[in-house]
Design a protein around this motif. Structure first.
Motif, PDB file in Angstrom:
ATOM      1  N   ASN A   1      -0.658  12.672  -0.611  1.00 45.75           N
ATOM      2  CA  ASN A   1      -0.237  11.346  -1.054  1.00 45.75           C
ATOM      3  C   ASN A   1       1.204  11.385  -1.528  1.00 45.75           C
ATOM      4  N   MET A   2       1.816  10.233  -1.620  1.00 47.57           N
ATOM      5  CA  MET A   2       3.052  10.059  -2.390  1.00 47.57           C
ATOM      6  C   MET A   2       2.805   8.862  -3.292  1.00 47.57           C
ATOM      7  N   LYS A   3       3.039   9.020  -4.542  1.00 49.29           N
ATOM      8  CA  LYS A   3       2.602   8.045  -5.545  1.00 49.29           C
ATOM      9  C   LYS A   3       3.009   6.616  -5.239  1.00 49.29           C
ATOM     10  N   TYR A   4       4.190   6.409  -4.647  1.00 47.57           N
ATOM     11  CA  TYR A   4       4.710   5.055  -4.440  1.00 47.57           C
ATOM     12  C   TYR A   4       4.617   4.599  -2.982  1.00 47.57           C
ATOM     13  N   CYS A   5       3.881   5.338  -2.162  1.00 50.38           N
ATOM     14  CA  CYS A   5       3.765   4.978  -0.747  1.00 50.38           C
ATOM     15  C   CYS A   5       2.659   3.939  -0.552  1.00 50.38           C
ATOM     16  N   PRO A   6       2.984   2.757  -0.055  1.00 50.88           N
ATOM     17  CA  PRO A   6       1.946   1.732   0.141  1.00 50.88           C
ATOM     18  C   PRO A   6       0.929   2.114   1.205  1.00 50.88           C
ATOM     19  N   TYR A   7       1.343   2.909   2.181  1.00 51.19           N
ATOM     20  CA  TYR A   7       0.417   3.303   3.246  1.00 51.19           C
ATOM     21  C   TYR A   7      -0.613   4.298   2.707  1.00 51.19           C
ATOM     22  N   ALA A   8      -0.164   5.252   1.924  1.00 50.08           N
ATOM     23  CA  ALA A   8      -1.104   6.188   1.314  1.00 50.08           C
ATOM     24  C   ALA A   8      -2.019   5.467   0.327  1.00 50.08           C
TER      25      ALA A   8
END
Length: 260
Positions: free
Chosen positions: A34-41
């Motif tokens: 994940n990446m904390k600020y990624c909307p896709y994740a």
């Protein structure tokens, strides 16, 4: 593979980067990169929480990607799911997988035609996403004319979704509770206030009353609450990201509190 919500996630707080070592996996435990600020994740995390799927999260620094992450996913993108050495990536692919393997609660309509309709709407929403990112770029350039133009693109792109809610006559696209379409759209709905801030304009209540209500209703959903980030923090992250220095591990909450 199910436990109470408080036991669902083990969070890798820091975003792992070049030179890091991949944390050892646990047999039978689903992992989401994940990446904390990624909307896709965030889409995949929402589905994981909506279905109470036990999982762990490992955050990835997307500017300085770990060498080992390319071995997991040749595109080195998030979200990526891993389970017992098997790997899967792309937000829609992972969400569809989770809905099939963990059927309760079902998030897609059971009727194949209706499910296809949901997928069409997801594709159509891509126009809204594109316009949102154009608004962000105009904001970075301080181009007021372009900000106004791209903001209007966002509003126009949302019109079919306002109409869809009116046709369905339900609180959510999924009915009385959120469905897959709600969770796929929500990460960008969570960021609509950032678009409003960027363009210095509000999404029109008169043109989008049902979507405005939808956004308020979604914030009360259990899965949304589990991964929700306030718009003020999204804005701070966006500004850092646009400057080329995304603050993956920056304590935006503390910075925000200091400004109050």
């Amino acid at each position: 593979m199910r436990k109470g919500l408080s036991q669902l996630s083990k969070m890798s707080l820091l975003h792992l980067k070049t030179g890091s070592v991949c944390p050892p996996t646990t047999p039978g435990l689903l992992r989401c990169y994940n990446m904390k600020y990624c909307p896709y994740a965030q889409r995949t995390l929402l589905v994981l929480h909506a279905k109470n799927i036990k999982h762990e999260v490992v955050n990835i620094n997307l500017m300085e990607k770990p060498e080992w992450f390319f071995e997991k996913n040749p595109l080195a993108k998030v979200p990526t799911l891993e389970l017992d050495g098997k790997l899967m990536y792309e937000s829609l692919v992972t969400c569809d997988y989770l809905d099939e393997v963990y059927p309760e609660p079902p998030l897609y309509p059971r009727d194949p035609w209706q499910k296809g309709r949901e997928r069409c709407l997801i594709e159509l929403f891509g126009k809204v996403i594109s316009s949102m990112y154009k608004t962000y770029r105009a904001y970075a350039k301080e181009d007021k004319e372009e900000m106004a133009e791209t903001f209007n693109e966002v509003v126009n792109g949302l019109a079919p979704f306002e109409a869809e809610l009116k046709i369905r006559g339900t609180k959510f696209f999924g009915g009385n509770t959120p469905g897959m379409l709600d969770y796929i759209l929500w990460p960008f709905g969570e960021r609509f206030p950032v678009v409003e801030i960027s363009a210095r304009k509000m999404l029109p209540q008169t043109e989008l009353p049902l979507l405005k209500s939808w956004m308020q209703n979604m914030k009360e959903d259990r899965a949304v609450k589990a991964v929700y980030i306030p718009p003020e923090i999204h804005k701070m992250y966006l500004e850092d990201s646009l400057s080329g220095k995304p603050g993956y591990d920056k304590n935006y909450s503390a910075l925000l509190a200091s400004k109050v």
